[in-house]
Scaffold this motif. Structure first.
Motif, PDB file in Angstrom:
ATOM      1  N   LEU A 172      41.920  26.971  35.642  1.00 44.31           N
ATOM      2  CA  LEU A 172      42.109  28.337  35.347  1.00 44.31           C
ATOM      3  C   LEU A 172      43.136  28.120  36.594  1.00 44.31           C
ATOM      4  O   LEU A 172      43.246  29.538  36.931  1.00 44.31           O
ATOM      5  N   ILE A 173      43.411  27.617  37.836  1.00 36.80           N
ATOM      6  CA  ILE A 173      43.888  28.361  38.613  1.00 36.80           C
ATOM      7  C   ILE A 173      45.196  28.104  37.977  1.00 36.80           C
ATOM      8  O   ILE A 173      46.272  28.579  38.429  1.00 36.80           O
ATOM      9  N   LYS A 231      37.390  35.837  44.106  1.00 32.68           N
ATOM     10  CA  LYS A 231      37.524  36.980  43.812  1.00 32.68           C
ATOM     11  C   LYS A 231      37.902  36.379  42.243  1.00 32.68           C
ATOM     12  O   LYS A 231      37.258  37.059  41.018  1.00 32.68           O
ATOM     13  N   ASP A 232      38.857  35.592  41.542  1.00 30.33           N
ATOM     14  CA  ASP A 232      38.954  35.698  40.538  1.00 30.33           C
ATOM     15  C   ASP A 232      38.311  34.455  39.938  1.00 30.33           C
ATOM     16  O   ASP A 232      38.396  34.365  38.573  1.00 30.33           O
ATOM     17  N   TYR A 233      37.267  33.311  40.303  1.00 33.52           N
ATOM     18  CA  TYR A 233      36.151  32.600  40.068  1.00 33.52           C
ATOM     19  C   TYR A 233      34.775  32.580  40.266  1.00 33.52           C
ATOM     20  O   TYR A 233      34.321  32.304  40.862  1.00 33.52           O
ATOM     21  N   ASN A 275      45.741  31.011  35.794  1.00 29.15           N
ATOM     22  CA  ASN A 275      46.304  32.251  36.270  1.00 29.15           C
ATOM     23  C   ASN A 275      48.073  31.938  37.084  1.00 29.15           C
ATOM     24  O   ASN A 275      48.019  32.714  37.762  1.00 29.15           O
ATOM     25  N   ALA A 319      41.711  34.793  46.718  1.00 31.90           N
ATOM     26  CA  ALA A 319      42.015  34.708  44.767  1.00 31.90           C
ATOM     27  C   ALA A 319      40.877  33.998  44.385  1.00 31.90           C
ATOM     28  O   ALA A 319      40.229  34.085  43.645  1.00 31.90           O
ATOM     29  N   LEU A 320      40.572  33.095  45.209  1.00 37.77           N
ATOM     30  CA  LEU A 320      39.453  31.936  44.521  1.00 37.77           C
ATOM     31  C   LEU A 320      37.849  32.472  45.132  1.00 37.77           C
ATOM     32  O   LEU A 320      37.759  32.537  43.190  1.00 37.77           O
ATOM     33  N   LYS A 364      50.397  34.074  38.027  1.00 37.74           N
ATOM     34  CA  LYS A 364      49.564  35.994  38.752  1.00 37.74           C
ATOM     35  C   LYS A 364      50.149  35.981  39.894  1.00 37.74           C
ATOM     36  O   LYS A 364      50.282  35.960  40.812  1.00 37.74           O
ATOM     37  N   TYR A 365      50.073  34.397  40.181  1.00 33.03           N
ATOM     38  CA  TYR A 365      50.338  33.540  41.615  1.00 33.03           C
ATOM     39  C   TYR A 365      51.566  33.561  42.094  1.00 33.03           C
ATOM     40  O   TYR A 365      52.195  34.306  43.627  1.00 33.03           O
TER      41      TYR A 365
END
Length: 799
Positions: free
Chosen positions: A244-245, A86-88, A248, A83-84, A251-252
């Protein structure tokens, strides 16, 4: 001129051989201690600093913000790594590592099949991890193969151990006697300190294939063995990614997002941050650095004391030199060169002292910090040079100023006395400084030893004595074989009880999560830890029940035993009220009834407070068998157990240890520090004794005629002994008064790091300080007794 300085210096050192030897020995011991401490500090401070782009490399850690406080977790969920990346956009590369506590490997070579058990040196890793961390390849660069299942990379050490050669690429290792792994590369043995170097890296897709559980997809499945690493882009700040984490989080983690707070921990912080299972606190390193400096200071004080004590003895030499035209500057450099020669000889002697200590120190500290080759590293050579210059400055400057400043007329007429060269007041003050340092170190050693003894003998809430554990092979369909093995063990009279378990009650097992009590709609505001074992778990560990009974391990019904702390968290005082109440464990998803309450026990080390816990059966998690033994015949007991093991698990590695040994390993950091401080406390004491012996020797020489006159007038040996000993005992008392508040403060700060600790009493500090008194008496007594028993005729006839 320089040659003349050296010639005169060598001659003076030979003439005063006794004092020269004492100075060299004292300085050598001080330098040895300082060098050993520097090697230890350099090892820890350089941990993982060799990694590429280390300043941009972070580990993702987690703070669980619960109503009862913050729970800090060094691990993370497996899906977070992907996820890290991909998302940031600021995350340049991610990697994932899963550390394994124990695995078995087997080989089939020309010498026949062999099995090996590996502890704590095997990990699963993905391709990203192999790119983030530096691995020095011996053969091939097989990082890319970490994307394929059933591949493994091994170290040279493991290759030699398994195959007798380092060229093993393409060979097969069998994992847990169930899965074949192809060796796709060999890495060189560990060359730099690292917390993340392993002797075997198994490709992560392998475990995804053989353990297809929800830990691979669930963001809420946090494990202390799972580590997520990220390398940030050069212009990206870690705080930005953390925000940012958090943004989101839903979402997680869905509705549980407010509880999860992720942080990016710098690589340089991992080794030292005890909140996230760091190996050693930075404050401990600074304490040791201070100890090293004080060892050099104590040795330098010895030199100053003896140099100023001998000043009167050298007064005629200085008077003659000045009368012949020597300037004060020339004399100053003459005495500093003498100091330099002594220091260089001491530096050579320190090497002879340090090298024999390397092996025991490596064993004590569980590191490879102490190696002969390390003495030739540039930073060590620079440290040695700085130490030599520091000693020359500390030990040589003041005596050189004093000696070079003598009045030549007074010196030639022998009218100089100790008071005129700063002798008495200065030497008293320096002796007090020495004694203060020694007493603080002795007191620290005593308190640390008592705290460590408290750890080892504290009541953990169960009886671990006489219980051994054996690692089980990882095989499917084990239920029948386990029962047969249990029955075979119980046939031996020395086997009192047998239980299958994931781990002991006190362990580093991190399983735990939310809990719902008594059919309540809401989950409780606290989390619980869990322990997995069969129905004989409580019996084997002799865990006292406050109410109810042990749980059963039948599949048809789910039963729980909870601890006293769990009951207290619920606000219930009567343990009997817990019996029969329903409970849902968020870790496993199991629902069932509470059938027993045990006395609270320590789930982890005594660094931490007790926590609420539930114990229940989960056979698929069992990885060990624990056996309570009658220790009256341990050799026969192990022999019988080994025989039963070979019958039911032929070809498997028989690996056992006492539960006490595992629990003792939790206090390795405290044991390291205690051993080091104890060693250097003795070094400081020996240096002090050398200095005191030199001082007393000089004082006895000066007072030889006085002693003779006193004996002629009827003085006893005891009174002469008291003449010399009284002043040193007074100085020891002054040192005690000065060291007491310092030792109290330092030890209070150290003890405050533990949830369970000894009480610090004034008499404990006093006892530590008073231990030095008999050592001082013995040191000065030998020389004074020799002088006191001398024939007064010979004393009065001496020059």
């Amino acid at each position: 001129m320089l040659q003349n300085y050296l010639t005169v210096a060598v001659r003076n050192l030979r003439v005063n051989a006794t004092y020269t030897l004492l100075n060299i020995l004292g300085l050598a011991l001080g330098m040895s201690g300082a060098t050993l401490i520097f090697l230890f500090l350099a090892h820890h401070l350089s941990t993982d600093r060799h990694q590429p782009d280390a300043s941009r490399l972070y580990r993702v850690v987690l703070d669980l913000h619960l109503d009862e406080g913050i729970v800090r977790e060094p691990g993370s969920a497996y899906p977070l790594s992907a996820a890290l990346g991909k998302d940031y956009a600021g995350v340049e590369k991610t990697g994932f590592l899963r550390r394994m506590p124990m695995v078995s490997f087997s080989t089939n070579t020309a010498a026949g099949p062999r099995r090996f058990m590996e502890k704590e040196n095997v990990a699963y890793a993905d391709y990203g991890y192999m790119q983030l961390f530096a691995l020095n390849w011996h053969s091939g660069n097989a990082a890319a193969t970490m994307q394929e299942p059933f591949t493994v990379v091994v170290s040279q050490k493991l290759a030699r151990k398994y195959f007798g050669t380092e060229d093993v690429t393409g060979q097969i290792l069998r994992l847990d006697n169930a899965h074949d792994l192809k060796i796709t590369g060999v890495i060189r043995d560990q060359q730099y300190p690292s917390d993340f170097f392993f002797d075997a890296y198994i490709s992560l897709p392998t475990i995804k294939t053989i353990e297809p559980t929800n830990w691979q997809t669930d963001f809420g499945w946090i494990s202390s063995r799972n580590f997520t690493f990220a390398r940030l882009a050069p212009d990206t700040q870690p705080q930005h990614i953390e925000k940012l984490i958090a943004k989101n989080g839903k979402k997680y983690y869905a509705d549980n997002a407010p509880y999860y707070r992720h942080h990016l921990q710098p690589l340089a912080d991992i080794h030292f941050n005890e909140n996230y299972d760091g190996k050693i606190r930075r404050s401990i390193l600074w304490i040791l650095a201070g100890v090293g400096f004080f060892l050099v200071l104590v040795a330098s004080i010895n030199f100053i004391n003896m140099a100023t004590a001998q000043a009167v003895k050298r007064s005629k030499e200085i008077g003659v030199r000045k009368a012949l035209g020597s300037s004060r500057q020339q004399l100053f450099w003459q005495f500093n060169i003498e100091t330099l020669l002594i220091t260089l000889l001491a530096a050579f002697g320190s090497i002879l002292f340090t090298i024999p200590l390397f092996t025991p120190l490596n064993n004590w500290t569980h590191t490879q910090a102490f190696q002969a080759g390390n003495l030739l590293q540039m930073e060590v050579l620079v440290f040695a040079l700085v130490t030599i210059l520091l000693i020359v400055l500390l030990a040589g400057f003041y005596p050189a100023v004093i000696l070079s400043g003598f009045n030549p007329v007074a010196a030639l007429k022998s009218k100089l006395i100790s008071r005129q060269v700063g002798g008495i007041g200065l030497r008293r003050s320096l002796v007090v400084v020495q004694l203060v340092i020694a007493q603080i170190m002795i007191t620290g050693t005593l308190v640390m030893m008592l705290q460590l003894d408290f750890f080892r003998n504290a009541d953990l809430g169960f009886d671990q004595k006489g219980v051994i554990r054996i690692t089980l092979p990882r095989q499917t369909g084990e239920t029948v074989n386990r029962q047969a093995f249990r029955n075979a063990l119980l046939q031996y009279p020395e086997v009192k009880s047998v239980t299958y378990q994931y781990d002991a009650p006190t362990s580093d097992m991190g399983f735990g999560g939310s809990v719902r009590f008594d059919n309540r709609i809401e989950w409780e505001k606290f989390v619980i830890k869990v322990r997995f074992g069969d129905a004989d778990y409580l019996k084997t560990y002799q865990m006292p029940l406050l109410a109810g009974r042990s749980f059963s391990d039948r599949d048809s019904v789910r039963e729980f035993v909870v601890n006293e702390e769990f009951m207290k968290k619920l606000g219930i005082r009567d343990a009997q009220q817990m019996i029969g109440r329903s409970m849902e464990d968020g870790t496993s998803g199991y629902k069932g009834r509470i059938v027993g309450v045990v006395k609270s026990f320590h789930l982890r080390s005594l660094h931490d407070a007790t926590e609420p816990c539930a114990i229940y059966a989960q056979p698929e998690q069992y990885r060990e068998v624990a056996i309570r033994l009658d220790l009256s015949s341990l050799t026969n007991s192990i022999s019988h157990i080994r025989k039963a093991w070979q019958t039911h698990y032929p070809g498997e590695v028989f690996n056992w240890e006492f539960i006490e040994e595992k629990i003792a390993s939790f206090y390795a950091r405290e044991e390291q520090l205690t051993n080091l401080i104890r060693l250097f406390a003795w070094v400081a004491i020996v240096i002090c004794c050398l200095g005191l012996y030199g001082m007393i020797s000089f004082m006895v020489t000066e007072k030889t005629k006085e002693i003779g006159i006193r004996k002629v007038l009827g003085a006893s040996v005891d009174s002469i002994l008291a003449l010399f000993g009284k002043e040193l005992l007074i100085l020891t008392g002054i040192a005690f008064l000065l060291s007491f508040p310092v030792a109290w403060t330092l030890m209070s700060m150290w003890l405050n790091h533990f949830a369970y600790r000894i009480d610090l009493h004034w008499w404990l500090i006093a006892a530590g300080s008073l231990l030095i008194v008999p050592i001082i008496i013995l040191t000065i007594g030998l020389k004074v007794m020799q002088a006191a028993r001398m024939n007064p005729v010979n004393s009065l006839a001496s020059d």
